[in-house]
Each structure stands twice: as structure tokens, then as C-alpha cells.
Design an enzyme around this catalytic site. Structure first.
Site, PDB file in Angstrom:
ATOM      1  N   ARG A  26      -7.845   2.715  -6.399  1.00 55.75           N
ATOM      2  CA  ARG A  26      -9.225   2.719  -5.917  1.00 55.75           C
ATOM      3  C   ARG A  26      -9.630   1.341  -5.405  1.00 55.75           C
ATOM      4  NH1 ARG A  26     -10.483   6.692  -4.313  1.00 55.75           N
ATOM      5  NH2 ARG A  26     -10.767   8.648  -5.405  1.00 55.75           N
TER       6      ARG A  26
ATOM      7  N   ASN B 267      -6.564  -0.267   6.907  1.00 58.42           N
ATOM      8  CA  ASN B 267      -7.205  -0.802   5.712  1.00 58.42           C
ATOM      9  C   ASN B 267      -6.337  -1.836   5.004  1.00 58.42           C
ATOM     10  OD1 ASN B 267      -5.328   1.026   5.021  1.00 58.42           O
ATOM     11  ND2 ASN B 267      -6.533   2.069   3.466  1.00 58.42           N
TER      12      ASN B 267
ATOM     13  N   ASP C  50       0.853  -1.158   0.000  1.00 58.80           N
ATOM     14  CA  ASP C  50       0.000   0.000   0.000  1.00 58.80           C
ATOM     15  C   ASP C  50       0.893   1.212   0.000  1.00 58.80           C
ATOM     16  OD1 ASP C  50      -2.136   1.662   0.211  1.00 58.80           O
ATOM     17  OD2 ASP C  50      -2.084   1.615   2.384  1.00 58.80           O
TER      18      ASP C  50
ATOM     19  N   GLY D   6      -5.809   2.899  -2.441  1.00 59.71           N
ATOM     20  CA  GLY D   6      -7.139   3.464  -2.507  1.00 59.71           C
ATOM     21  C   GLY D   6      -7.132   4.790  -3.245  1.00 59.71           C
TER      22      GLY D   6
END
Lengths: 371, 1148
Positions: free
Chosen positions: B672, B701, B374, B614
């Protein structure tokens, strides 16, 4: 030469310490200790091995093993050994008759004489072995079938032998001493050696029957019950002899109390089981004569056998071996040959690797030049 | 109050497993569920049966006891820790209503029906029915990070009835008088649903999930909340949910397990063959031999063979020693300690060393091939707000430029941040760090956002406190890419403040807007500096148009169809027009130190990097460039892969095709992505490749992903400790990954692989000798070794050197490991331990056992030497052979390793002599059967010559291969060095886009936050996912494509390049191939990098590729409604794959 680097990576001290965290007393820092072990920087020797350092090892080992092998082979060849097979399988064999009609249970003694000729005189001490083939003295159940406590003179084991001895534990309700299959199958041929001189006179050759067992066996492992051998018969009172034996254990050598009962050396030698199905065991020693005369001069001999031990049922062989010994014991050509072979293989591998090395080195150098 | 039944649980948590009474049976039960332990127990039991016992009981019993007790103690220690944490949790305080007033009790004393008072930031102790709260309409906000890992706040609201009746003062009395009866469903583990009924004052009020506060969540932004406990203790939903912890196993461990099973099975097979041999021997040889026939058990060869089978199973069992398992575990533990001890991975600023939370995955670190991570870096990860410019504040105070004032007012008003006064300072809580940064920046410059209620926002503007009435909040969505607030100023005027992505805002400006040109220049300038930009604009709304607009809004909000969303969008669109540009913001997204270097190293090491973020595509691509994941030479393949995770479950072939596509890429960037999808992608990767995946992330997350991957690494970042707590390894800094993977991982893999190989070699080699010996003892399962030797061989004579090796071995230093990341590939390709290597090892084992037996056989054949001398000879040879082998393997000779080898050899001679002492024989004749043997054997030259020759011959192949390796690697060294010296520095020399600006407005992905804030519209959305149209970049792209395919004026060769430039504002040096497709899921972009080698090889192809590529692209630009399918109508291909994927697949 062995190129090597001793990479002593010393701890880099305190200068790499965390800023602002050095030596503050209040909060205990979780900073790991800067020790060689924890930082995996233990000083270590990392040999830098190159073809130049490793390849010579092959030649060195090869050049070391081949002479050793040759030495062993020559030593082994210098040992004089004479082997007589007296099983009596062939009809021409003197012991054929004895071998034919024989079983453990026959009471009649059967004797046979095997004549032989020594071409060369045997110097120094000569060891007389009996050899058996196809006799599985290393079979697990056979090996287990003994009671070491009983053999060590333990009284309770004498009267109540270990269960390992089954089915040779008791006989007619009496405990067997010595119990077990090994003892029961004691080699019981009697072998005598006679020298036949030029005028056909049979001169018995003195065979020493003591000193053939290991010292520890004779003095530690095997002991007669009650410690004293004064009255062995009494000590073995209430025990039965092994089924296949003709006489009881206290009658093995009535003439010598130090060689009777459990500490009879023939018995001890037999009880030290062999490693492989084909083996030999020391039977007698022929001491060298005090004068310069050979122990066994060349000439005619006769081997008188009292044939008691049946081996034909399992296609076994019985042999008598006369052998001088050297520093490496008896004749053993295998070891010398093995050393020579392995040494040659090493040498050969060294050559092959050297060729590979040269080829690679060249190619590599060529490839590097354009760069 | 509700009924108190005896069946209701108390609120005590008991996560411990053992009590003093149950410890022993439970731990034994657990341990014997492991197949290996059971196998060992069986061999021990068999050894106690005298008929088949070929070696005495203590050879295996002692190791088994050691194994069992070590494990048992480890479990016990864990249990004690659990007990402590339980009691800590159980004794937490909370306020309970006891006869008219609240008093503090401990958590464990709670009962169902208790009314509790929860303060702000308190953890909720049990599942509560929310009765009322201090906030208007009894709203309250909870953070559910501990439950589902989502850090954004969720709101809960009490029933209107309870709110109305209970919030009248004084609360204590009204609450004490509360006598409702709550009917609830049976306790279950469904976190997101709840059905119940509240019977109170004759009313039957239905309850749902929104009325419940779950245990483990944290109350936020709400002063106090009152609730009634409905589930306590183990009935709580979170506790019903927990407990399933997937145990991760390394690949080597799996391989080892297979090998162990294989070995055990082949040992059984060998034992069977030997037993058959024993039966044949028993029926053909023994009957003729009176001596041996007596040894047949019951005179039955078949029965004897049967017993011999078991005897052989016992005799061969040392080949598979249980010491292996225990050593394996100890090594794992020590390797993880080494990770924690590494000072290179210690981060002084936060005083955090690296931590291996899972101790059994170390060697897997050396084999990672795919690494999703991430990259949502917190913009201020490396320090607080760098904004303290008193000069600037002074100038702002001085000048009364209305535009500047409004700009900061807009920043202070237009957001969804919550404010909180804590310790004399304002704390802002935002779902997006960008928002927090902007509000914080406004505060520093004098526009302090003070508080918000549902219909007002209070701001202190340069010392003047003003309250704005909040009329409407036009929430952010990822395809609107902007958000607005409609406020009534204290003076009475209506203003719409809007902030959003530059392209969206710029096209909504009124004509002839001043400063537009200079703004665009500034945007360009910011874009060059890699900043994330936003435009801020304002509009004065006439009263009349607001009234009409609000009416329409009210109507559309109450609509229940899914058209509502479109209607709302249109409405919002109506409002956000004729804007006046106020200014531009730029946020620097600072990467942690060393990230680009680390990533470029990871790429050199052949790792495939997947970035799952994201963020929006632009942000992701931008970060990709700045952290050197992408470089200017990268050929980008983009595809909007839709319904990715959702559909892969149903249509696995899509997953396979997608993976087939990504196999050709070196890096994959997914944008996303929701937390759940992150995990799904990891699962997908795990399913379709054999690679080891490692997930790294810092936020809550990322927890799903971290748990799913083979290895999860948590960064102890600012986003909380969730990631760390669920990770297998935790690091303070991203760049420490270098050290973790290239040093610890590589070493661990090497050490463990070599350790296993050697361990199998030494144990099997020594045990298999019995097979060959069987042929010469009538298959009677006679052992060739003394019992003590068997017992001590694995523990004393050969264990220490291999343990030293597995702890200290370093083929290259840590510096070199980091210098040449290419060395890491050894682990990825499983070069040190794979089936091929294992079979070679087994061949070698067989060879060794043959040599160990047959050379002594040749010597002892027909000789006067006895069985016991041969046993000592073979034992000496086996011991020498094992130690010779370790000498060949070890490259890193510490003093300890040298000592270990010496000690092992010396121990052998000492222990052998000791067990052969006659005195011991006299004490216990059955245990010490070899009195005086070594005395005689060790002075016999034949024994020595045989042992040395045997050991050397057994090691000869190993020595040869060792030498061959030296010859070949020396030759290769040049090559290794020259390749790794290739310039790997990837410089981003591209010029940032000229016509479009890079922007990424990363507000919350969900709209949920905005809603309760809005007055009157606090109805939750019925559709969880919002239809999102393709972003503007791709719209432009599609437009251009269609013009290209229709033969526009653009020269062909340059078109792809321009498309790419248009699409993302970045310049790609290679032709970019782009395609898209639209669906109802949030968009995702796959940006794939092709290895440089591929390009070189297929440069010819590429040209062709580009030329043929344009036409098939569908031109898509429609509004998509949920559930209406994803493929554009213009696409006549009926292939079930999404268009983007299909095209990409076609090309590859």
C-alpha cells in the site's frame, strides 16, 4: 608446465535467433548483432595459473639473476681502476697550496705534481677520467643554461644567444660564445701523466684527446659557425669569451682545426651534463701499445696538474681515474651486487611461498576429506 | 479575448543550450567549472611561464584539448538532438479558432488568448482554461502521466457559466463570440494550484486548478474540449517545473574524485616540501658555488624556492593525468554499449534490446546491495485475455439460470471502467488491471459493457442492449474492500451489485444463502491455485428503503466535517447487507518468465530485496511466495508501520530505528505504498545505509523511486514507457536483470576498479620519481625524463593494454557469473576498490618510484654515463614496469590485449628512436634535445641490465601477491564451489489456507475516479486520504492475540503459528510474530525475512522470543479518524514510536 585453456567460444550461429524475427525484410529488427565482440565472447587465452606454474618462476628468475649478478660482479672486479684525489684539501696533499689560494679570477697558473704507484700493469686501452663530486651538473637552471642553436653553428644565435643563457648571455655588451652556465664552468684543469722508470726519467705518456666525445655530438649536435673551421677567429668575430674562460672558444685547440671551437671534444664532453652530483667524465684515452707490452706497466707515475678549477668552496672533490674497460664499460660493482640481491630475494620468496603453498594444500586436503 | 501584451511568451519551446555563436564560450565555461579541468588548465598556463616551466607546454596542452573537444562535441551532439525534438514538438498541429472557424496551426504559433479545440487523445499544447467540453456538464478527463506519473484519469470541469452559455449549438460561433477576460497569477511552477478570475458578461468568476488543462497532459474519454490559452511556451507550468535533472554519480566516481583531490593536495604538499628543500639548498649550498649561485633567480633563494614550487607542481602533474577522465568516460560509454549489444538481454517479442540510458553508472551495477522494486505485475503481462471459449458461451446462451445471468450482469455493471470504441473493438480503460480483466471476461462471454454516462450504464447482454440507471456507486476503499453499484433495471427493479474480497462479502450474505458451501470450496480451490479471488453478490433493494437511504446519503454528502466519511461508510454498510451470493471470480496474476529464479539468484548474491507495492498485504505476500522472495522457512515479521514516509522527515530517529530493524532482514515487503512514498523509502534506505540501491519498476508510479535510487531500472512493460524514460537502464524482461547485474554489472565493476587502480599506479609511479631525483639535483625541479616521453607515456606507451583490460577483462565467463551468484559479493563489499586497497596501491606506488630511481642511481653514481642516458634508462624501466604490471593483472588475453601490450612496448622503442633522430634536433634544437641518445643507450648492456632489473624489482611485490593469491584462491576454490552448490531452490510447499481465502481486491487506491461518475455527488473529497481501518486479517489476529494473552485454551507453543495462518491464510513453518497499530495513513505491512543462518544460530532464542512475545501486543480494533493520532489508547507506553515498530525493535 603452464596449463592453459584456449576458450574459443565460437559464435553460436543463427540457431539462437529470435523466432519470427529472422530475416524479415520490412522492419529493421533491433536485435543486436551476434558477433563475438559485441557479445563479449572474443576468443581469449585464459591461462589457468596454479602454484605449480607460478612458483617455478621465482626460482627461475632467482637462478637467472644470481649468475648474472656474479658474472657482472666478477667482470667489474676484473676491471683495473686507479683513482687519485688531487683536490688538495689535506695539508699533505701536493695540490694543497694551489687549492688554498685560488679563485676563478686569478691569472697566475698554479701547478702541482701528484706522484702515485700502479701496483699492477694496465692492459689494453686505458681510459683517463676526471671526476667531480658535489657538483650539481644536473641542476635544472644549470642544465637549461645553454643555447643548442648557437652550439649547432646557427649564426643568429651566435650573435643573439637564447635568454636561457642568462646571466651568462652577454659580456660587456657582446654576446658570449658559447653562452650559458655550463659552458662558463668548463672544466679547465690540464692533466698530464708521466711514467717514472727505474732511473727516475719522466716519460710522458701519450694521451689521445680525440674520440672521447659521442659521434652524434661531435658531428651533429656541435658545429662551428659558418660550417668551415678555416677561419674560426673570423667566425667568432663580435663575440665575447665566457667570463671564466682564460681563452676564447676558437683558441681551445689551435693546433687541430677539427678539435677547435664548438667541436672541441673536451668542451663537448663537458657539455653532456652528468646525471648525478658525483660523476666522472672521460678526459683522455691511452691507446694500447702495438706490441704486447702493457699500456701502463706497474711502477711509479706522476700526475702533473695545472690547477685551474676551484671546487673547495662547495666542498667538491676532484679526482683522476685511470681505468681499463670491459663490455660493460667501467667498474660498476653495484649492478652485480644488485642482481645477486634481487635474485636471492626472488629465490627466498619462492621458498616462502612454497612453504605456504604446502601448508595450505595440506590443510585444504584434510578439510576436504570429511566432505 | 484577453489582452496580448508584448511580455507574453510565444508557445515555442527552446530546450537547446547553444547557438553557433555561444557554443564555444558556453561549453568552455561549463567545462572549466569542473575542478579537474580547471586544475589542468592551470598547469598548462603555468607551463607557458618560462621561469617555472619544467616541462614544455605541449605535454599537457594536447591532452587538455582532446578532453575539452571530446566533451564539447558530446554536448553539441546532445544539443542537436534536443533541437530536433524541440522542432518536432513545436510543429505539432492543433486546432485554433480563427475568425469564426477552427483551423489547424502548429503549436509554436499559439498565443495567449487563443481558443483551442482539443480532440480525444490529443496532447494539450499549452495551459488552457477549460471553457466547455462535449461531455455533460463540460466534464473532461485528462491523463497526467507525463506530469506526475500517475496513470489514473483526473477530471476537470468547466465553469458552470461558460458551460451553460457556450455549449449551445453551433459551438464555433458561440466560442467566437466569447469575450471573457481571464486574470491569472504570475506564471509559476505549482502544478496543483491555480488562482484566477474570469470576467465575462459582467460576472467575476473565480478560477481554480479544476478549470485548467495543463500542457503535456492528454485528453481522455472526452470527445472534444474547448479551452483558452492562458500560459504559453516557457510560462507553462510543466516547463517551469522541468529542468532539474539530478546527475547520478557512481560511488567509484565519487571515490575517484576524492582520490584525485587527495592526490592533487598531496602533490601540492610534496611540491611545497621540495620547494622548502630548494630554498634551503639555495641558501646553504649555492652561495658557495659560483656556478650555482649564478643560477639563483635575482640571487634570492626565497624567490627561487617560490618559483621552484610551481615548477614542481608542473613536474608532478603527470601523476594526475587528465587522460584518466576522458578514458573513464569512454569506458563508461563502451560498457553501456555492451549492455545494449547483449543478445541475452534482447526480447524478441517486442523487439527490444536492453538499453543503458545513462552511460555512467555501469560499475555501480556490480555493487548493488539493496534493491527496492515494484512487483505489481500486470496479470496479463504475458498475453491477451486467454478467454475464448465458444462452448462456454453456447452453454450460457442455452441455459437461463438467473444466477449465472446476474453474475455476468454484475461483472458488466459493477466497476469503474471507461469504455471506448476504437478500430472496431471495445477498449476498456481501467485503473486496476483486475477490473479490466473482469469486464473483459464478461464481454467475451456475451455481457458487453458498452458505455457509461454519469447516471446510466449500457450493457449488451447476449445481444440484447439494456440500459441501467445508475443510482449510486459505493466506491472502493482499501478497508471496505468491496464496491457496489445500485442500479435501476430497465424493468424498474432496484438492484445492488456488489463485488469484493471474499471475507467481506461472505459475512454480508443473507442467511441460508444457496451454494455457499460449494462456493467456499471453490474459493479454497482457487486459493490453492494462487489465484486472486473476488466474490460477487446481488441484492434486490425495495423502493422504500432506497428512497430513505438516498435522502440520508444526500444529507451526509453535503456535510463538511470529517465525520462524513464515517457516516458514509455506515450508510454504505447499511445498503450492502442481506446479499445473495452470485459467484466467485479468480484472476491469475501471472509473473513474467524467470522471475522466481531471478529473485532467488539475487538473494543468493546477498542482495537485500525490498518490495514496494501498492497492492494489499495479501497480494504482496502471495506474490512474495510465488516469486520465491519468501519461502516456507521464512520467519515473517509483520508490522503495520504507519506514517512511514510522512514521519521520517520529521522524526529521523524513527527512520533510523526502522532501518536498524530492517538491517536484520533479508527482504522487506512494503504494501500500500504510494509513488511518493516509494521514493521516500528509497531515500531512507540511501540515508541510513551505505549500500548502493537499485530501483526497478515498470509503471509510471515507479518513476519517483527510479529517479531517487542510485540506479533506476525500467522495465519496458505494458504500463507505459514512463518508467523506461526515467530509468538509467531499461530492460524488456525482469529476468534480464540477472544478466545485467551478474554479468555486466560485475564485469563493469571489476574492470573499472582494476582500471583505476592500475591507472593511478602507472601514472603516479612514473611521476613520483621526480621527488627522489630532487634530492640529488638541488631540488631544482629537473625532470628525469625526456619531455617527449612524459607526453607519450600515458597516451602511447601504456594506454592500450589498460584500455583492452577495461573492455575485455573477464575473470569468469558470463555463464559462471550466472551460475555462482555469490561471486557478486565482491562488488557489494567493495573488495576491489576501497580505501584500504587504495592505500596499499599508494604504498606500492611509492615503492615503485623508489625502485625506479634508486637502482639506476646506484648504477649511474660516479660513472661516466650522462644524464640523458639515465633518462632513457629510467624511462625504459618505467615503461617495462607498467607493462609488466598489466600482464600480471590481465586474466583474459584476447588477441587485442596481446597486441596492445606488444604494440605499446614496440611503440616506445620506435617513438624514442624517432624523437632522438639527429635530423629533428637540427630542425628544432629546443624540442628534440636528445639526438643520438637512444642509439647509444640501446646498445649499452648496462642500460639494458639496469632497466630489466629495475622493472623486475619494481614488479616483485605485485608478482608475490599475485602468486600468493593463486595459492590461496586455489585452496578456496573448493569452498566457493561447495557453498554455491548448496540447494538454493526454494520450493513453496506450504498448503494454502484452509479457513480463509486469499483475496486481494486491487481496485484503484484513490476514489477519485468513481466520483465524477456518480450523479449528484461529483463533489471532490475534501480529505485526500481516507481513514482506513486495519484489515480484517489483523482484526482476527488481534482478537486471537487477546485471547492468547488471557490464557486461552490454545496450547502455547502452537499459537503463533496459528495466528499467522489466520492472518493471511498462509502457513508459515516458523513462528510468525505479528503486531499492529493503526493510523490514518494507508496501512503498510513490513514482512521481513530472516536469513536462514540467523535462525540456526538463534533457534534457542526464538523459542524464548515467541513465548515472551504475546503480551505486549496492543489489542486494537477501533475506527480511526484522520488526525486523531495513530496509537491505540490501550497502549500505555508513551514511546513516540509506532507500536508495531517499537515492538519489532525491542525484539531484534
Amino acid at each position: 608446465m603452464m596449463a592453459s585453456s584456449y576458450s574459443a567460444k565460437e559464435e553460436d550461429g543463427h540457431h539462437s535467433g529470435a523466432p519470427g524475427h529472422g530475416g524479415n525484410g520490412g522492419v529493421k529488427s533491433k536485435k543486436p548483432d551476434n558477433t563475438a565482440f559485441k557479445q563479449q565472447r572474443l576468443p581469449a587465452w585464459q591461462p589457468i595459473l596454479t602454484a605449480g606454474t607460478v612458483l617455478p618462476a621465482f626460482f627461475v628468475i632467482g637462478l637467472l639473476f644470481i649468475p648474472i649478478g656474479i658474472g657482472l660482479y666478477v667482470t667489474s672486479n676484473n676491471i683495473k681502476e686507479f683513482e687519485i684525489d688531487y683536490t688538495g684539501v689535506e695539508t699533505t696533499s701536493p695540490c694543497y697550496n694551489c687549492a688554498q689560494n685560488f679563485s676563478w679570477n686569478s691569472t697566475a697558473l698554479c701547478s702541482c705534481s701528484v706522484p702515485f704507484t700502479l701496483e699492477q700493469p694496465f692492459e689494453s686501452n686505458v681510459f683517463m677520467y676526471y671526476g667531480l663530486s658535489n657538483f650539481y651538473q644536473n641542476h635544472r637552471r644549470y642544465v637549461k643554461s645553454r643555447d643548442d642553436s648557437q652550439l649547432n653553428g646557427d649564426k643568429s644565435s651566435l650573435k643573439n644567444p637564447s635568454k636561457e643563457c642568462e646571466p651568462y648571455r652577454t659580456s660587456d655588451g657582446l654576446p658570449i660564445a658559447p653562452c650559458g652556465a655550463i659552458a662558463n664552468s668548463l672544466f679547465n684543469d690540464t692533466l698530464d701523466l708521466y711514467y717514472i722508470d727505474s732511473n727516475d726519467t719522466k716519460t710522458p705518456i701519450p694521451l689521445v684527446k680525440k674520440g672521447i666525445a659521442w659521434w652524434t655530438d661531435k658531428h651533429v649536435k656541435f658545429r662551428n659557425p659558418s660550417g668551415s673551421s678555416n677561419n674560426l677567429t673570423a667566425a667568432f668575430q663580435g663575440t665575447a669569451k665566457p667570463v671564466n674562460w682564460r681563452k676564447a672558444v676558437y683558441e681551445l685547440d689551435p693546433s687541430d682545426s677539427d678539435n677547435n671551437g664548438f667541436i672541441n671534444e673536451d668542451f663537448i664532453v663537458w657539455m653532456r651534463t652528468a646525471a648525478l652530483p658525483t660523476f666522472r667524465k672521460l678526459y683522455r684515452i691511452i691507446q694500447k701499445k702495438p706490441n704486447m707490452a702493457p699500456t701502463l706497466p706497474s711502477g711509479k707515475y706522476v700526475l702533473e696538474v695545472t690547477y685551474n678549477y676551484p671546487v673547495r668552496s662547495f666542498e667538491g672533490r676532484k679526482r683522476v681515474i685511470l681505468s681499463t674497460i670491459s663490455w660493460m664499460g667501467g667498474k660498476n660493482p653495484f649492478l652485480g651486487i644488485a642482481y645477486i640481491t634481487v635474485g636471492s630475494v626472488c629465490f627466498f620468496l619462492g621458498v616462502v611461498l612454497l612453504i605456504i603453498h604446502h601448508k595450505y594444500d595440506n590443510r585444504n586436503n584434510n578439510a576436504d576429506i570429511p566432505n | 479575448m484577453t489582452n496580448q501584451g508584448p511580455y507574453l511568451k510565444d508557445n515555442v519551446v527552446r530546450s537547446f543550450k547553444y547557438t553557433p555563436l555561444t557554443f564555444l564560450p558556453l561549453t568552455l565555461f561549463e567545462q572549466f567549472q569542473r575542478a579537474a579541468n580547471l586544475y589542468f588548465l592551470l598547469t598548462v598556463v603555468m607551463q607557458c611561464v618560462p621561469v617555472i616551466s619544467s616541462i614544455p607546454w605541449y605535454t599537457n596542452t594536447i591532452p587538455l584539448l582532446v578532453v575539452l573537444s571530446t566533451r564539447g562535441l558530446k554536448d553539441l551532439a546532445n544539443d542537436v538532438v534536443r533541437r530536433r525534438s524541440d522542432s518536432q514538438i513545436n510543429s505539432r498541429p492543433c486546432d485554433v479558432l480563427l475568425s469564426q472557424s477552427f483551423s489547424t496551426v502548429q503549436w509554436k504559433d499559439l498565443c495567449v488568448g487563443d481558443v483551442l479545440r482539443i480532440h480525444k487523445d490529443q496532447i494539450i499544447p499549452a495551459d488552457l482554461l477549460l471553457l466547455c467540453s462535449s461531455e455533460p456538464q463540460s466534464l473532461c478527463y485528462v491523463e497526467t502521466a507525463d506530469i506526475d506519473g500517475e496513470i489514473n484519469l483526473k477530471y476537470r470541469q468547466a465553469l458552470a457559466a461558460t458551460h451553460a452559455k457556450l455549449t449551445s449549438e453551433p459551438t464555433d460561433e458561440t466560442l467566437a463570440a466569447f469575450d471573457g477576460i481571464a486574470l491569472c497569477e504570475e506564471p509559476n511552477n505549482r502544478l496543483y494550484t491555480f488562482r484566477g478570475e474570469l470576467r465575462w458578461q459582467g460576472q467575476h468568476l473565480s478560477l481554480n486548478n479544476k478549470h485548467v488543462l495543463l500542457r503535456g497532459t492528454v485528453l481522455r474519454n472526452t470527445d472534444t474540449a474547448y479551452g483558452m490559452a492562458i500560459y504559453t511556451g516557457t510560462d507553462c507550468k510543466i516547463l517551469r517545473n522541468g529542468g532539474k535533472l539530478r546527475v547520478k554519480m557512481t560511488r567509484i566516481e565519487k571515490l575517484l574524485n576524492n582520490v584525485v583531490i587527495g592526490i592533487v593536495l598531496s602533490l601540492l604538499a610534496v611540491a611545497l616540501l621540495l620547494a622548502v628543500g630548494s630554498g634551503v639548498f639555495g641558501s646553504s649550498v649555492s652561495p658557495h658555488n659560483e656556478v650555482l649561485s649564478a643560477q639563483l633567480v635575482d640571487g634570492n633563494p626565497l624567490y627561487t624556492a617560490f618559483l621552484n614550487f610551481w615548477s614542481y607542481v608542473i613536474l608532478l602533474s603527470p601523476a594526475m593525468p587528465m587522460v584518466l577522465y576522458i578514458t573513464f568516460e569512454v569506458l563508461h560509454l563502451l560498457h553501456s554499449l555492451f549492455i545494449g549489444w547483449d543478445i541475452e538481454m534482447y526480447w524478441a517479442q517486442t523487439d527490444s534490446p536492453a538499453q543503458a540510458r545513462s552511460t555512467s553508472l555501469n560499475e555501480e551495477l556490480g555493487q548493488v546491495r539493496v534493491r527496492p522494486m515494484d512487483l505489481s505485475w500486470n496479470p496479463f503481462a504475458s498475453g491477451g485475455l486467454p478467454l475464448s471459449a465458444p462452448m462456454l458461451v453456447e452453454r450460457l446462451r442455452g441455459q437461463k439460470c438467473p444466477i449465472t445471468t446476474q453474475f455476468f450482469t454484475a461483472l458488466a455493471l459493477c466497476h469503474t471502467v471507461m469504455a471506448e470504441w476504437k478500430e472496431g473493438e471495445w477498449f476498456y480503460q481501467a485503473t486496476s488491471p483486475d477490473e479490466e480483466a473482469l469486464v473483459g471476461a464478461a464481454r467475451e462471454l456475451g455481457w458487453v459493457f458498452l458505455s457509461r454516462t454519469r447516471d446510466s450504464v449500457t450493457v449488451c447482454e447476449l445481444g440484447v442492449t439494456r440500459q441501467y440507471q445508475l443510482l449510486a456507486l459505493l466506491d472502493f476503499s482499501s478497508n471496505r474492500r468491496r464496491m457496489s453499484v445500485l442500479v435501476r433495471e430497465p424493468e424498474g427493479g432496484l438492484k445492488l451489485f456488489c463485488k469484493g474480497a471474499d471475507i467481506v462479502v461472505l459475512e454480508r450474505l443473507q442467511r441460508n444463502c444457496p451454494y455457499q458451501e460449494s462456493t467456499e470450496r471453490a474459493l479454497e480451490c482457487f486459493a490453492h491455485a494462487c489465484l486472486r479471488t473476488l466474490c460477487v453478490a446481488v441484492r434486490s433493494v425495495p423502493e422504500a428503503s432506497w428512497e430513505q437511504w438516498s435522502k440520508t446519503l444526500t444529507v451526509s454528502v453535503t456535510m463538511r466535517t470529517y465525520d462524513r466519511d464515517n457516516l458514509l461508510e455506515e450508510l454504505y454498510d447499511d445498503m450492502e447487507r442481506d446479499l445473495q451470493l452470485l459467484g466467485v471470480t479468480a484472476i491469475e496474476d501471472r509473473l513474467q518468465e524467470g522471475v522466481p529464479e531471478t529473485i532467488s539468484m539475487l538473494r543468493q548474491a546477498g542482495l537485500k530485496i525490498w518490495v514496494l507495492t501498492g497492492d494489499k498485504k495479501e497480494t504482496a505476500v502471495n506474490i512474495g511466495y510465488s516469486c520465491k522472495l519468501l519461502d516456507p522457512d521464512t520467519r515473517l515479521l509483520e508490522g503495520q508501520e504507519l506514517r512511514l514516509a510522512a514521519e521520517f522527515d520529521r522524526t529521523p530517529e524513527w527512520g533510523a530505528k526502522f532501518m536498524g530493524l530492517t538491517r536484520h532482514c533479508q527482504s522487506v515487503l512494503c504494501c500500500r505504498v504510494t509513488p511518493g512514498q516509494k521514493a521516500d523509502i528509497v531515500t531512507l534506505v540511501r540515508k541510513h545505509t551505505r549500500s548502493v540501491t537499485m530501483a526497478i519498476g515498470d509503471g509510471a508510479n515507479d518513476v519517483n523511486m527510479i529517479k531517487t535510487a542510485h540506479i533506476g531500472v525500467g522495465l519496458a512493460g505494458v504500463e507505459g514507457s514512463q518508467a523506461v524514460q526515467n530509468a538509467d537502464f531499461s530492460l524488456a524482461q525482469f529476468r534480464f536483470l540477472q544478466q545485467l547485474l551478474f554479468v555486466h554489472g560485475r564485469w563493469s565493476y571489476r574492470r573499472i576498479a582494476i582500471f583505476l587502480r592500475y591507472f593511478l599506479y602507472k601514472t603516479c609511479g612514473f611521476a613520483l620519481v621526480h621527488i627522489w631525483f630532487g634530492f640529488f639535483n638541488g631540488f631544482s625541479a629537473q625532470s628525469l625524463y625526456e619531455n617527449w616521453f612524459i607526453a607519450l607515456y600515458t597516451t602511447f606507451y601504456t594506454a592500450f593494454p589498460v584500455q583492452c583490460l577495461a573492455l575485455f577483462e573477464q575473470d569468469v565467463s558470463s555463464e559462471s557469473s550466472l551460475k555462482w551468484p555469490g561471486l557478486y559479493k565482491v562488488g557489494q563489499h567493495e573488495e576491489l576498490l576501497n580505501p584500504r586497497v587504495l592505500s596499499a596501491t599508494f604504498l606500492y606506488i611509492v615503492y615503485t618510484s623508489l625502485v625506479l630511481f634508486f637502482i639506476p642511481y646506484g648504477v649511474f653514481y660516479n660513472s661516466a654515463l650522462d644524464y640523458q642516458t639515465m633518462a632513457v634508462t629510467v624511462a625504459t624501466a618505467a615503461m617495462l614496469c607498467a607493462n609488466l604490471e598489466i600482464i600480471l593483472i590481465t586474466r583474459y588475453w584476447t588477441k587485442l590485449s596481446i597486441a596492445a601490450v606488444c604494440v605499446s612496448v614496440v611503440l616506445f622503442f620506435i617513438c624514442t628512436r624517432i624523437t632522438h633522430i639527429p635530423l629533428l634536433f637540427q630542425m628544432s634544437p629546443t624540442d628534440y634535445r636528445f639526438p643520438g641518445v637512444s642509439d647509444k643507450a640501446f646498445i649499452d648492456p648496462v642500460v639494458w641490465l639496469t632497466a630489466l632489473l629495475t622493472a623486475w624489482t619494481a614488479a616483485l611485490p605485485s608478482v608475490t601477491i599475485f602468486t600468493l593469491n593463486i595459492i590461496l584462491t586455489n585452496a578456496n576454490k573448493h569452498r566457493v564451489h561447495s557453498t554455491s552448490r548448496q540447494p538454493m531452490e526454494l520450493r513453496s510447499k506450504f498448503i494454502r489456507g484452509s479457513s480463509l481465502h486469499h483475496s486481494s481486491y486491487t481496485l484503484s487506491q484513490r476514489r477519485e475516479i468513481g466520483q465524477p461518475i456518480m450523479s449528484g455527488t461529483s463533489i471532490r473529497h475534501t480529505v485526500p486520504f481516507v481513514a482506513e481501518r486495519s484489515c480484517e486479517g489483523l482484526n482476527v489476529l488481534c482478537h486471537d492475540f487477546s485471547s492468547a494473552s488471557s490464557g486461552s485454551s490454545l496450547p502455547r507453543s502452537s499459537t503463533p503459528y496459528r495466528f499467522a495462518k489466520l492472518a493471511t491464510g498462509l502457513r508459515y513453518e516458523q513462528q510468525g510474530a505479528l503486531c499492529n497499530s493503526v493510523g490514518w495513513m494507508p496501512e503498510r505491512v513490513v514482512v521481513a525475512r530472516f536469513p536462514v543462518i540467523d535462525q540456526r544460530k538463534s533457534s534457542q532464542q526464538n523459542k524464548e522470543h515467541v513465548q515472551t512475545y504475546h503480551p505486549p501486543l496492543p489489542s486494537v480494533r477501533e475506527t480511526q479518524t484522520p488526525g486523531s493520532g495513530s496509537l491505540s489508547e490501550s497502549n500505555d507506553d508513551n514511546d513516540s514510536l509506532p507500536a508495531g515498530l517499537r515492538h519489532l525493535c525491542k525484539k531484534i
